[in-house]
Scaffold this active site. Structure first.
Site, PDB file in Angstrom:
ATOM      1  N   LEU A  84       0.787  -1.002  -0.097  1.00  0.00           N
ATOM      2  CA  LEU A  84       0.032  -0.008  -0.116  1.00  0.00           C
ATOM      3  C   LEU A  84       0.796   1.151   0.030  1.00  0.00           C
ATOM      4  O   LEU A  84       0.094   2.423  -0.147  1.00  0.00           O
ATOM      5  CB  LEU A  84      -0.987  -0.054   1.190  1.00  0.00           C
ATOM      6  CG  LEU A  84      -1.989  -1.118   1.054  1.00  0.00           C
ATOM      7  CD1 LEU A  84      -3.035  -1.229   2.259  1.00  0.00           C
ATOM      8  CD2 LEU A  84      -2.718  -1.128  -0.179  1.00  0.00           C
ATOM      9  N   HIS A 103      -3.990  -4.953  -9.083  1.00  0.00           N
ATOM     10  CA  HIS A 103      -5.322  -4.143  -8.614  1.00  0.00           C
ATOM     11  C   HIS A 103      -6.823  -4.991  -8.876  1.00  0.00           C
ATOM     12  O   HIS A 103      -6.952  -5.108  -9.952  1.00  0.00           O
ATOM     13  CB  HIS A 103      -5.215  -2.751  -9.597  1.00  0.00           C
ATOM     14  CG  HIS A 103      -6.070  -1.888  -8.926  1.00  0.00           C
ATOM     15  ND1 HIS A 103      -5.882  -0.915  -7.748  1.00  0.00           N
ATOM     16  CD2 HIS A 103      -7.520  -1.175  -9.304  1.00  0.00           C
ATOM     17  CE1 HIS A 103      -6.848  -0.177  -7.453  1.00  0.00           C
ATOM     18  NE2 HIS A 103      -7.796  -0.188  -8.363  1.00  0.00           N
ATOM     19  N   GLU A 173      -7.816 -13.207  -8.995  1.00  0.00           N
ATOM     20  CA  GLU A 173      -6.338 -12.821  -8.603  1.00  0.00           C
ATOM     21  C   GLU A 173      -5.526 -13.899  -8.384  1.00  0.00           C
ATOM     22  O   GLU A 173      -4.451 -14.268  -8.917  1.00  0.00           O
ATOM     23  CB  GLU A 173      -6.533 -11.709  -7.394  1.00  0.00           C
ATOM     24  CG  GLU A 173      -6.895 -10.523  -7.692  1.00  0.00           C
ATOM     25  CD  GLU A 173      -6.622  -9.803  -6.133  1.00  0.00           C
ATOM     26  OE1 GLU A 173      -6.614  -8.457  -6.445  1.00  0.00           O
ATOM     27  OE2 GLU A 173      -6.967 -10.087  -5.222  1.00  0.00           O
TER      28      GLU A 173
HETATM   29  C1  GAR Z   1      -5.718  -7.594  -3.449  1.00  0.00           C
HETATM   30  O1  GAR Z   1      -6.993  -7.627  -3.810  1.00  0.00           O
HETATM   31  C2  GAR Z   1      -4.981  -6.619  -4.223  1.00  0.00           C
HETATM   32  O2  GAR Z   1      -5.451  -6.606  -5.547  1.00  0.00           O
HETATM   33  C3  GAR Z   1      -5.301  -5.219  -3.754  1.00  0.00           C
HETATM   34  O3  GAR Z   1      -4.962  -5.705  -2.209  1.00  0.00           O
HETATM   35  C4  GAR Z   1      -5.459  -7.048  -2.057  1.00  0.00           C
HETATM   36  C5  GAR Z   1      -4.275  -7.647  -1.157  1.00  0.00           C
HETATM   37  O4  GAR Z   1      -4.986  -8.818  -0.795  1.00  0.00           O
HETATM   38  N1  GAR Z   1      -4.318  -4.295  -4.177  1.00  0.00           N
HETATM   39  C6  GAR Z   1      -4.712  -3.085  -4.148  1.00  0.00           C
HETATM   40  O5  GAR Z   1      -5.777  -2.721  -3.997  1.00  0.00           O
HETATM   41  C7  GAR Z   1      -3.487  -2.164  -4.431  1.00  0.00           C
HETATM   42  N2  GAR Z   1      -4.236  -0.800  -5.014  1.00  0.00           N
HETATM   43  P1  GAR Z   1      -3.885 -10.011  -0.261  1.00  0.00           P
HETATM   44  O6  GAR Z   1      -3.079  -9.460   1.065  1.00  0.00           O
HETATM   45  O7  GAR Z   1      -5.125 -11.008   0.347  1.00  0.00           O
HETATM   46  O8  GAR Z   1      -3.300 -10.387  -1.182  1.00  0.00           O
END
Ligand code: GAR
Length: 192
Positions: A84, A103, A173
Site C-alpha cells: 500500500l 489491482h 487474482e
Molecule cells: C488484493 O485484492 C490486491 O489486488 C489489492 O489488495 C489486495 C491484497 O490482498 N491491491 C490493491 O488494492 C492495490 N491498490 P491479499 O493481501 O490477500 O493478497
C-alpha cells in the site's frame, strides 16, 4: 535462475499463491517477502513457506533501503501483492519495466491513491456496475497508471454485496497473477 521479491502490506493471500506457484519451479526463486507492516499476515505466509522476510519502514523506503535489498539479491522482478505504500522513485527508475502490481478492478476505473482493497469493491457496488475484474500492470511513479499487462473480467449483479465482489475478484487474482508473472519471466528469459 530468476529471482523475484514480493511486497505486501496485508493478509498476503496473493503473495501466498505466487509463492506456492513457484515453490516447485527450478528456474524461478522467491528470494524475499518484504512488508511495511510488522503485523501483516504476509509475514506468517513467509514463515509457513520458509521464505526470508523483511519489515521495511516508510522512512527506510524513502532513504533507499528497498533499492539496496533488491540490488543485493539481484532481483529480476518486483511483485506487488497488496503493497500500500508508494514505491520510491529510485526503485521505479532502477527497476523500470521490472515492477508489477495487481489491482482489484478494471483500471483506469477505480484506481488512484486511497483506492485499495474493500474500498474498491464498495465503489464498484455503489456505482451499480455489472462487471469488474483485475488489472495487472507495470508500476511507474503514479498510483495505478503504469502500462497494463493483462485484465480479466467477472460478471456481478448491479449493487452486488461488496464482500461477494471481493470473493469473485480474489478468485481471478489467485488464478491469474502467478501465471502472468511466469509469462513475464519467460519472456525475459527469451530476451537474454
Ligand atoms: C488484493 O485484492 C490486491 O489486488 C489489492 O489488495 C489486495 C491484497 O490482498 N491491491 C490493491 O488494492 C492495490 N491498490 P491479499 O493481501 O490477500 O493478497
Amino acid at each position: 535462475m530468476k529471482n523475484i521479491a514480493i511486497l505486501a502490506s496485508g493478509t498476503g493471500s496473493n503473495a501466498n499463491e505466487v509463492a506456492k506457484y513457484f515453490a516447485i519451479s527450478d528456474d524461478v526463486n522467491v528470494s524475499i517477502i518484504l512488508t511495511n507492516n510488522p503485523q501483516a499476515g504476509v509475514l506468517q505466509v513467509a514463515e509457513r513457506r520458509f521464505l526470508p522476510s523483511v519489515v521495511i519502514s516508510k522512512q527506510g523506503l524513502q532513504k533507499g533501503d528497498l533499492l539496496k535489498i533488491l540490488n543485493a539479491l539481484q532481483i529480476d522482478l518486483v511483485v506487488l501483492a497488496g503493497f500500500l505504500l508508494m514505491i520510491p522513485c529510485d526503485v521505479v527508475e532502477a527497476y523500470e519495466g521490472r515492477i508489477v502490481n495487481i489491482h482489484p478492478a478494471l483500471l483506469p476505473k477505480y484506481g488512484g491513491k486511497g483506492m485499495y482493497g474493500m474500498r474498491v469493491h464498495e465503489a464498484v457496488s455503489a456505482a451499480g456496475d455489472t462487471e469488474t475484474g483485475i488489472t495487472i500492470h507495470y508500476v511507474n511513479e503514479k498510483y495505478d497508471e503504469g502500462d497494463i499487462i493483462a485484465q480479466y473480467k467477472v460478471s456481478i449483479k448491479a449493487h452486488e454485496d461488496p464482500e461477494l465482489i471481493r470473493e469473485k475478484v480474489q478468485e481471478l487474482e489467485h488464478k491469474y497473477y502467478p501465471r502472468v508473472i511466469a509469462g513475464l519471466l519467460n519472456a525475459k528469459r527469451a530476451e537474454n
